[in-house]
Design a protein around this motif. Sequence first.
Motif, PDB file in Angstrom:
ATOM      1  N   GLY A 161       0.800  -1.212   0.000  1.00 25.99           N
ATOM      2  CA  GLY A 161       0.000   0.000   0.000  1.00 25.99           C
ATOM      3  C   GLY A 161       0.835   1.265   0.000  1.00 25.99           C
ATOM      4  N   PHE A 162       2.034   1.195   0.572  1.00 29.02           N
ATOM      5  CA  PHE A 162       2.951   2.346   0.596  1.00 29.02           C
ATOM      6  C   PHE A 162       4.152   2.096  -0.310  1.00 29.02           C
ATOM      7  N   VAL A 163       4.868   1.001  -0.080  1.00 25.75           N
ATOM      8  CA  VAL A 163       6.039   0.624  -0.884  1.00 25.75           C
ATOM      9  C   VAL A 163       5.947  -0.860  -1.208  1.00 25.75           C
ATOM     10  N   GLY A 164       6.282  -1.221  -2.447  1.00 23.88           N
ATOM     11  CA  GLY A 164       6.302  -2.629  -2.822  1.00 23.88           C
ATOM     12  C   GLY A 164       7.423  -3.379  -2.123  1.00 23.88           C
ATOM     13  N   VAL A 165       8.667  -2.916  -2.340  1.00 21.23           N
ATOM     14  CA  VAL A 165       9.839  -3.555  -1.738  1.00 21.23           C
ATOM     15  C   VAL A 165      10.684  -2.502  -1.033  1.00 21.23           C
ATOM     16  N   GLY A 166      10.900  -2.680   0.283  1.00 22.95           N
ATOM     17  CA  GLY A 166      11.857  -1.875   1.036  1.00 22.95           C
ATOM     18  C   GLY A 166      13.181  -2.600   1.015  1.00 22.95           C
ATOM     19  N   ASP A 167      14.107  -2.129   0.189  1.00 28.67           N
ATOM     20  CA  ASP A 167      15.319  -2.881  -0.147  1.00 28.67           C
ATOM     21  C   ASP A 167      16.409  -2.714   0.917  1.00 28.67           C
ATOM     22  N   PHE A 168      17.384  -3.620   0.860  1.00 29.37           N
ATOM     23  CA  PHE A 168      18.506  -3.635   1.799  1.00 29.37           C
ATOM     24  C   PHE A 168      19.781  -4.016   1.065  1.00 29.37           C
ATOM     25  N   ARG A 169      20.829  -3.224   1.237  1.00 27.28           N
ATOM     26  CA  ARG A 169      22.148  -3.589   0.711  1.00 27.28           C
ATOM     27  C   ARG A 169      23.149  -3.758   1.843  1.00 27.28           C
ATOM     28  N   SER A 170      23.102  -2.893   2.836  1.00 27.29           N
ATOM     29  CA  SER A 170      23.973  -2.994   4.007  1.00 27.29           C
ATOM     30  C   SER A 170      23.314  -2.258   5.165  1.00 27.29           C
ATOM     31  N   SER A 171      23.954  -2.295   6.333  1.00 29.18           N
ATOM     32  CA  SER A 171      23.382  -1.654   7.511  1.00 29.18           C
ATOM     33  C   SER A 171      23.311  -0.140   7.375  1.00 29.18           C
ATOM     34  N   THR A 172      24.039   0.426   6.424  1.00 25.72           N
ATOM     35  CA  THR A 172      23.997   1.875   6.185  1.00 25.72           C
ATOM     36  C   THR A 172      23.389   2.229   4.829  1.00 25.72           C
ATOM     37  N   ASP A 173      22.917   1.227   4.117  1.00 24.16           N
ATOM     38  CA  ASP A 173      22.346   1.447   2.787  1.00 24.16           C
ATOM     39  C   ASP A 173      21.087   0.586   2.676  1.00 24.16           C
ATOM     40  N   LEU A 174      19.965   1.153   3.193  1.00 25.00           N
ATOM     41  CA  LEU A 174      18.742   0.371   3.272  1.00 25.00           C
ATOM     42  C   LEU A 174      17.529   1.299   3.265  1.00 25.00           C
ATOM     43  N   SER A 175      16.376   0.698   3.085  1.00 20.86           N
ATOM     44  CA  SER A 175      15.123   1.430   3.103  1.00 20.86           C
ATOM     45  C   SER A 175      14.804   1.895   4.523  1.00 20.86           C
ATOM     46  N   VAL A 176      14.482   3.201   4.663  1.00 21.24           N
ATOM     47  CA  VAL A 176      14.051   3.753   5.942  1.00 21.24           C
ATOM     48  C   VAL A 176      12.758   4.541   5.701  1.00 21.24           C
ATOM     49  N   ILE A 177      11.703   4.180   6.433  1.00 17.36           N
ATOM     50  CA  ILE A 177      10.404   4.849   6.311  1.00 17.36           C
ATOM     51  C   ILE A 177       9.961   5.290   7.700  1.00 17.36           C
ATOM     52  N   THR A 178       9.664   6.580   7.856  1.00 22.37           N
ATOM     53  CA  THR A 178       9.239   7.091   9.153  1.00 22.37           C
ATOM     54  C   THR A 178       8.027   8.012   9.007  1.00 22.37           C
ATOM     55  N   ASP A 179       7.173   7.990  10.024  1.00 25.37           N
ATOM     56  CA  ASP A 179       6.064   8.941  10.138  1.00 25.37           C
ATOM     57  C   ASP A 179       5.237   9.033   8.858  1.00 25.37           C
ATOM     58  N   SER A 180       4.896   7.882   8.302  1.00 18.21           N
ATOM     59  CA  SER A 180       4.188   7.846   7.026  1.00 18.21           C
ATOM     60  C   SER A 180       2.977   6.923   7.107  1.00 18.21           C
ATOM     61  N   SER A 181       2.087   7.015   6.115  1.00 15.94           N
ATOM     62  CA  SER A 181       0.869   6.207   6.166  1.00 15.94           C
ATOM     63  C   SER A 181       0.342   5.894   4.773  1.00 15.94           C
ATOM     64  N   ALA A 182      -0.430   4.815   4.706  1.00 18.49           N
ATOM     65  CA  ALA A 182      -1.107   4.406   3.476  1.00 18.49           C
ATOM     66  C   ALA A 182      -2.544   4.052   3.827  1.00 18.49           C
ATOM     67  N   SER A 183      -3.483   4.475   2.974  1.00 21.83           N
ATOM     68  CA  SER A 183      -4.891   4.208   3.262  1.00 21.83           C
ATOM     69  C   SER A 183      -5.634   3.539   2.109  1.00 21.83           C
ATOM     70  N   GLY A 184      -4.960   3.222   1.017  1.00 27.12           N
ATOM     71  CA  GLY A 184      -5.610   2.599  -0.127  1.00 27.12           C
ATOM     72  C   GLY A 184      -5.682   1.091  -0.012  1.00 27.12           C
ATOM     73  N   SER A 185      -6.485   0.486  -0.893  1.00 27.10           N
ATOM     74  CA  SER A 185      -6.591  -0.973  -0.954  1.00 27.10           C
ATOM     75  C   SER A 185      -5.424  -1.545  -1.756  1.00 27.10           C
ATOM     76  N   VAL A 186      -5.095  -2.821  -1.499  1.00 30.05           N
ATOM     77  CA  VAL A 186      -4.008  -3.507  -2.209  1.00 30.05           C
ATOM     78  C   VAL A 186      -4.535  -4.862  -2.661  1.00 30.05           C
ATOM     79  N   VAL A 199       4.057  -2.315   3.344  1.00 32.07           N
ATOM     80  CA  VAL A 199       5.221  -2.698   2.537  1.00 32.07           C
ATOM     81  C   VAL A 199       5.115  -4.176   2.200  1.00 32.07           C
ATOM     82  N   GLY A 200       5.236  -4.501   0.914  1.00 35.28           N
ATOM     83  CA  GLY A 200       5.132  -5.896   0.495  1.00 35.28           C
ATOM     84  C   GLY A 200       6.233  -6.755   1.068  1.00 35.28           C
ATOM     85  N   VAL A 201       7.476  -6.398   0.796  1.00 33.83           N
ATOM     86  CA  VAL A 201       8.647  -7.081   1.353  1.00 33.83           C
ATOM     87  C   VAL A 201       9.559  -6.013   1.938  1.00 33.83           C
TER      88      VAL A 201
END
Length: 211
Positions: A161-186, A199-201
């Motif tokens: 609903g917000f992000v399909g894939v929150g990706d990760f490469r390393s502990s300092t290179d990764l997806s960070v999401i804060t103070d956000s929201s999703a209200s749609g259907s998936v 978030v899907g994955v």
Amino acid sequence: KTFAIGTVTGDSGVGINKDGFNRTTGLGGLVGQNNGVIGHSFATGDVGTLGVDNLEAGGLVGFNSGMIKHSFASGNVAAGNKSTAGGLVGDNNHDDFACDGCTPGFGQNNKALISHSYASGTVTVGADSLAGGLAGTNRGTINSSHTSSNVTGGHDSILGGFVGVGDFRSSTDLSVITDSSASGSVTSTGPNSIVAGFVGVNGGDIFNSQA
């Protein structure tokens, strides 16, 4: 304030990149690829076509490695099979930007940051695709943002609903999401998909957010 209201379409990406993935055609309601700064801007036109495969499509920006602040997209985003799509940004990710013999512009950066922004158009993709109401994929930082976009995808897709894939490469290179929201259907229209309200994955960090 910068804005765009027209429809944006393109043909299918063709060929294979050096990393082995299919090449994609990048489409954005305002900017195809952003390596700089976009602020207080919006796009209202529809982006992409459902039957066209191998697209990277976003309601505002196709690919973002720069900064997007206080901006929105309200157009519908559509792409075919093996595509990545988001209501605001197709892919929010760091980029090793290089241009032989040229000097980058003053605004060029590699923050991959989306802040205080939102999307409201529908996001629809075909099979084997990644899609999110705000961003299809994220390996940057998204904060204080919202989407009301409804997300629909075909079989073997990853949908959030917000992000399909929150990706990760390393502990300092990764997806960070804060103070956000999703209200749609998936919704997945076929089997073997991963479907989630936010978030899907997720391989990164999510703080103080909701769906």
